[in-house]
Design a protein around this motif. Structure first.
Motif, PDB file in Angstrom:
ATOM      1  N   ALA A 134       0.858  -1.194   0.000  1.00 23.07           N
ATOM      2  CA  ALA A 134       0.000   0.000   0.000  1.00 23.07           C
ATOM      3  C   ALA A 134       0.886   1.234   0.000  1.00 23.07           C
ATOM      4  CB  ALA A 134      -0.908   0.001   1.225  1.00 23.07           C
ATOM      5  N   CYS A 135       0.500   2.231  -0.767  1.00 20.54           N
ATOM      6  CA  CYS A 135       1.263   3.480  -0.843  1.00 20.54           C
ATOM      7  C   CYS A 135       1.349   4.120   0.541  1.00 20.54           C
ATOM      8  CB  CYS A 135       0.574   4.427  -1.824  1.00 20.54           C
ATOM      9  SG  CYS A 135       1.277   6.094  -1.833  1.00 20.54           S
ATOM     10  N   ASN A 136       2.555   4.515   0.934  1.00 18.34           N
ATOM     11  CA  ASN A 136       2.765   5.117   2.252  1.00 18.34           C
ATOM     12  C   ASN A 136       2.073   6.469   2.383  1.00 18.34           C
ATOM     13  OD1 ASN A 136       4.812   6.945   4.130  1.00 18.34           O
ATOM     14  ND2 ASN A 136       4.614   4.836   4.860  1.00 18.34           N
ATOM     15  N   LEU A 137       1.812   7.128   1.259  1.00 17.07           N
ATOM     16  CA  LEU A 137       1.178   8.449   1.307  1.00 17.07           C
ATOM     17  C   LEU A 137      -0.342   8.362   1.210  1.00 17.07           C
ATOM     18  CD1 LEU A 137       1.098  11.536   1.273  1.00 17.07           C
ATOM     19  CD2 LEU A 137       1.846  11.484  -1.101  1.00 17.07           C
ATOM     20  N   CYS A 138      -0.869   7.633   0.222  1.00 15.33           N
ATOM     21  CA  CYS A 138      -2.327   7.659   0.000  1.00 15.33           C
ATOM     22  C   CYS A 138      -3.011   6.317   0.252  1.00 15.33           C
ATOM     23  CB  CYS A 138      -2.632   8.153  -1.411  1.00 15.33           C
ATOM     24  SG  CYS A 138      -2.420   6.909  -2.700  1.00 15.33           S
ATOM     25  N   GLY A 139      -2.248   5.242   0.420  1.00 17.11           N
ATOM     26  CA  GLY A 139      -2.857   3.952   0.715  1.00 17.11           C
ATOM     27  C   GLY A 139      -3.274   3.144  -0.503  1.00 17.11           C
ATOM     28  N   ALA A 155       6.087   3.873  -8.836  1.00 20.54           N
ATOM     29  CA  ALA A 155       5.313   5.094  -8.580  1.00 20.54           C
ATOM     30  C   ALA A 155       3.888   4.694  -8.260  1.00 20.54           C
ATOM     31  CB  ALA A 155       5.338   6.013  -9.798  1.00 20.54           C
ATOM     32  N   CYS A 156       3.293   5.322  -7.261  1.00 21.61           N
ATOM     33  CA  CYS A 156       1.879   5.110  -6.968  1.00 21.61           C
ATOM     34  C   CYS A 156       1.066   5.802  -8.063  1.00 21.61           C
ATOM     35  CB  CYS A 156       1.534   5.691  -5.604  1.00 21.61           C
ATOM     36  SG  CYS A 156      -0.237   5.678  -5.259  1.00 21.61           S
ATOM     37  N   ALA A 157       0.182   5.032  -8.716  1.00 15.74           N
ATOM     38  CA  ALA A 157      -0.622   5.600  -9.792  1.00 15.74           C
ATOM     39  C   ALA A 157      -1.668   6.571  -9.248  1.00 15.74           C
ATOM     40  CB  ALA A 157      -1.303   4.477 -10.584  1.00 15.74           C
ATOM     41  N   GLY A 158      -1.921   6.519  -7.952  1.00 17.62           N
ATOM     42  CA  GLY A 158      -2.932   7.390  -7.367  1.00 17.62           C
ATOM     43  C   GLY A 158      -2.395   8.780  -7.031  1.00 17.62           C
ATOM     44  N   CYS A 159      -1.207   8.835  -6.407  1.00 15.50           N
ATOM     45  CA  CYS A 159      -0.725  10.131  -5.908  1.00 15.50           C
ATOM     46  C   CYS A 159       0.634  10.539  -6.462  1.00 15.50           C
ATOM     47  CB  CYS A 159      -0.679  10.117  -4.378  1.00 15.50           C
ATOM     48  SG  CYS A 159       0.649   9.097  -3.692  1.00 15.50           S
ATOM     49  N   GLY A 160       1.360   9.612  -7.113  1.00 17.10           N
ATOM     50  CA  GLY A 160       2.657   9.969  -7.682  1.00 17.10           C
ATOM     51  C   GLY A 160       3.827   9.779  -6.735  1.00 17.10           C
TER      52      GLY A 160
END
Ligand SMILES: [Zn+2]
Length: 307
Positions: A29-34, A55-60
């Motif tokens: 899970a992305c550490n910034l947005c989950g 790269a997280c596709a949700g928040c970059g």
């Protein structure tokens, strides 16, 4: 390959560090947005080690995946990190030689935070990941603060102790500060090295006094890959995270901070922030489109003709 490139690869190989064999954990899970939808950007780092940047596709947010465990990073910092950086640059870099560079850095950063700290009544300083203490010592002396430093590298903490700082060998995530609060927390050239950026920032928020301030700086990932026109050369196993202005600002807002001033460093690579606690809504994400704009730019850098 150029002669210097061959020499560099040889020096790194001579260290005999087997990155592939180190224990690692998958990031799910992305550490910034989950979010859990990632794009694999690269497959090796600047040293040639087989490390993937995602790269997280949700928040970059960009990060290594998988990442070495805390224990593996502990061993890395205890014996490999400085020799590896020395081998990469072809000159000795250790707890002694970095101090001249740190003195210059300290003077620049102290000037940046001075308008917010001088005369504010601040009395205590905590430096997270403060290395040899050169920066904490300078900041404490300039603003009349009582300085505390926490860092996981024993040799560097020993240097800090000799400068008269209170020192803790360890990680801020694990150390119990009890009811202590700090008026100024500084995280200098350190956030990219953390394993849980969101966790550390939340912890810092709870360690700040009501009118406390946070100084933090990032290596701007976009500046790093645009500088050498190479995404691989901007990735290194010492950095689990690769922040941009958008993702760092989102981290700050989500963990309860607001940036009072932002500074593009003279080296054009680092970006610094001086922040205060905020009570504003915390579910802020990077501006819509940041992730896609970043991915588009990376794809362009990866494929544009080289000079
Ligand atoms: Zn994300």
């Amino acid at each position: 390959m150029t002669m210097s490139g061959t020499d560099r690869a040889g020096r790194i190989a001579a260290l005999g560090y087997d990155y592939a064999a180190q224990p690692k954990a998958e990031v799910r899970a992305c550490n910034l947005c989950g979010a859990a939808r990632f794009v694999v950007l690269t497959h090796r780092d600047r040293y040639g080690y087989p490390a993937e940047a995602h790269a997280c596709a949700g928040c970059g947010l960009v990060f290594l995946n998988p990442q070495m465990t805390a224990e593996a990073y502990g061993r890395f910092y205890d014996g490999i990190y400085r020799p590896l950086v020395s081998a990469f640059h072809g000159r000795l870099i250790d707890a002694q030689t970095i101090q001249a560079e740190q003195r210059e850095y300290a003077a620049e950063r102290a000037a940046f935070i001075a308008p917010f700290v001088a005369g504010s009544g601040a009395r205590t300083l905590l430096d997270i990941g403060g290395s040899t203490g050169v920066v904490a010592h300078h900041v404490a002396r300039q603003f009349g603060l009582q300085g505390t430093l926490i860092d996981p590298a024993p040799l560097e903490v020993e240097e800090a102790r000799r400068l008269g700082l209170e020192t803790v060998t360890g990680l801020v995530e694990h150390h119990d500060f009890g009811a202590r609060r700090f008026d100024l927390v500084i995280i200098c050239q350190t956030v990219d090295h953390l394993l849980d950026v969101g966790g550390v920032l939340s912890r810092v928020r709870s360690l700040l006094s009501d009118r406390g301030l946070l100084f933090i700086d990032i290596v701007d990932f976009r500046a790093a890959y645009l500088r050498n026109w190479s995404v691989e050369d901007a990735v290194k196993i010492d950095h689990p995270y690769y922040l941009t202005q958008e993702t760092m600002t989102a981290y700050l807002r989500r963990t309860g901070f607001e940036a009072l001033r932002t500074d593009f460093a003279a080296d054009h690579l680092h970006v610094s922030y001086i922040c205060r606690p905020s009570t504003a809504e915390r579910d802020t994400m990077p501006a819509a489109g940041h992730a896609q704009a970043l991915l588009d730019e990376i794809r362009y850098v990866q494929n544009a003709p080289r000079k």
